[in-house]
Design an enzyme around this catalytic site. Sequence first.
Site, PDB file in Angstrom:
ATOM      1  N   SER A  93       0.817  -1.218   0.000  1.00 14.82           N
ATOM      2  CA  SER A  93       0.000   0.000   0.000  1.00 14.82           C
ATOM      3  C   SER A  93       0.847   1.263   0.000  1.00 14.82           C
ATOM      4  O   SER A  93       0.348   2.346  -0.271  1.00 14.82           O
ATOM      5  CB  SER A  93      -0.872   0.020   1.248  1.00 14.82           C
ATOM      6  OG  SER A  93      -0.051   0.207   2.396  1.00 14.82           O
ATOM      7  N   GLY A  94       2.116   1.132   0.334  1.00 18.89           N
ATOM      8  CA  GLY A  94       2.974   2.295   0.480  1.00 18.89           C
ATOM      9  C   GLY A  94       3.096   2.744   1.927  1.00 18.89           C
ATOM     10  O   GLY A  94       3.999   3.504   2.275  1.00 18.89           O
ATOM     11  N   GLN A 191      -3.696  -6.151  11.926  1.00 23.93           N
ATOM     12  CA  GLN A 191      -2.669  -5.544  12.782  1.00 23.93           C
ATOM     13  C   GLN A 191      -2.950  -5.946  14.234  1.00 23.93           C
ATOM     14  O   GLN A 191      -3.564  -6.961  14.459  1.00 23.93           O
ATOM     15  CB  GLN A 191      -2.650  -4.021  12.574  1.00 23.93           C
ATOM     16  CG  GLN A 191      -2.061  -3.598  11.224  1.00 23.93           C
ATOM     17  CD  GLN A 191      -0.548  -3.783  11.143  1.00 23.93           C
ATOM     18  OE1 GLN A 191       0.123  -4.052  12.140  1.00 23.93           O
ATOM     19  NE2 GLN A 191       0.009  -3.663   9.939  1.00 23.93           N
ATOM     20  N   CYS A 308      20.447 -24.799  -9.464  1.00 16.00           N
ATOM     21  CA  CYS A 308      20.396 -23.434 -10.002  1.00 16.00           C
ATOM     22  C   CYS A 308      21.519 -23.213 -11.018  1.00 16.00           C
ATOM     23  O   CYS A 308      22.522 -23.926 -11.032  1.00 16.00           O
ATOM     24  CB  CYS A 308      20.454 -22.399  -8.880  1.00 16.00           C
ATOM     25  SG  CYS A 308      22.112 -21.911  -8.354  1.00 16.00           S
ATOM     26  N   CYS A 311      25.050 -22.754  -9.377  1.00 14.25           N
ATOM     27  CA  CYS A 311      25.706 -23.961  -8.862  1.00 14.25           C
ATOM     28  C   CYS A 311      26.059 -24.949  -9.983  1.00 14.25           C
ATOM     29  O   CYS A 311      26.996 -25.717  -9.851  1.00 14.25           O
ATOM     30  CB  CYS A 311      24.825 -24.636  -7.810  1.00 14.25           C
ATOM     31  SG  CYS A 311      24.776 -23.710  -6.267  1.00 14.25           S
TER      32      CYS A 311
END
Length: 378
Positions: A93-94, A191, A308, A311
């Site tokens: 939301s910022g 919250q 990955c 690696c």
Amino acid sequence: MGVFTLEKKCGVTQARAGLLKTRHGEIRTPIFMPVGTQATVKALTPEELEAVGAQIILGNTYHLYLRPGTEVIDRFGGLHDFMHWQKPILTDSGGFQVFSLAQLSRISEEGYAFQSHLDGGSRHLLTPETSVEVQLALNSDILMCLDQCIAHPAGHEKAEAALALTTRWARRSKDAWQSRENHNLLFGIVQGGMYADLRTRSAAEIVDVGFPGYAVGGLSVGEPKELMYAMASHTLPLLPDHAPRYVMGVGTPADLVELTAMGADMFDCVMPTRNARNGQLFTHSGTININNAEHREAVGPIEEGCGCYTCRHYSRAYLRHLYQAREILAHRLNTIHNLHFYLNLVKNMRMAILDGTFERFRREFHARQQVAPAANRS
Ligand SMILES: [Zn+2]
């Protein structure tokens, strides 16, 4: 509704596997979301993100609103075309960045009045409505309600006032979201600080407002780990079974395993990407610091058996050399490994939940994390 399909629940823990439908595709949960603050997950291209298994990434509304500005991103019809990422995007939301980065001048019923941290202090007002407005301009697949963040520790009274404001803002966010024709999802945020009674009240109020998905906010803000776990395990069961549950801003690989066991479905954290740039790499037997002298002549990969790109092609000796020489490629290769580690972890948890073997997976994961430090390996 019906954007989330609960596929399977673990018989022992609260862990769940599910499918979350968004406009840019389906997300298999549990899932980790790499953080792409400035319309980029630092150091990687979208193709590389896909290769490490990213299904959804996170963008930061505060940063993108200030720079480049929504009018720029609007010209591209949103963040996806602007940054060349066609899979789902979640935006915050910022509120948290205003709280942590901006010079916050005032919080009121209306919203956050703040000064930019970028341009010497231009003034802005972030309200529940403008936050939804900006997130819709970004064309985010999952929007988050503006909430009031509080520092830790905070007294009961302060935490209670913040949760009450968060509920009023959640209603305004939902109204703003519903007033605009769109198929993007809006998540509500619970919250309540570090108080179980306030978490209970917040969860009831936010669920009463009603959203396609729910988040647990205000965790991992400096409290002891046991308290974070206590708040998460208290709050998660209060959220509806048939909606996705997102624990915001957490955490270590072990945290992801524990929170999944408590019934969380979605996670985000800067840890794998930020730590990669600082030379800290995740393995199944704990973290290693690639800068350490013991890797100077190490011909093996970061982790034996890791699939990955890093690696499969590079030794620890080479990665240490790149890191010491401050080469850009160090950031890129380290980030690829760390994100692969996180995304592989959630993928393996999901498979274990579907197989009915999650509790064993969890035990084995923690046992491996506690074996001899990675530094002692050849
Ligand atoms: Zn790797």
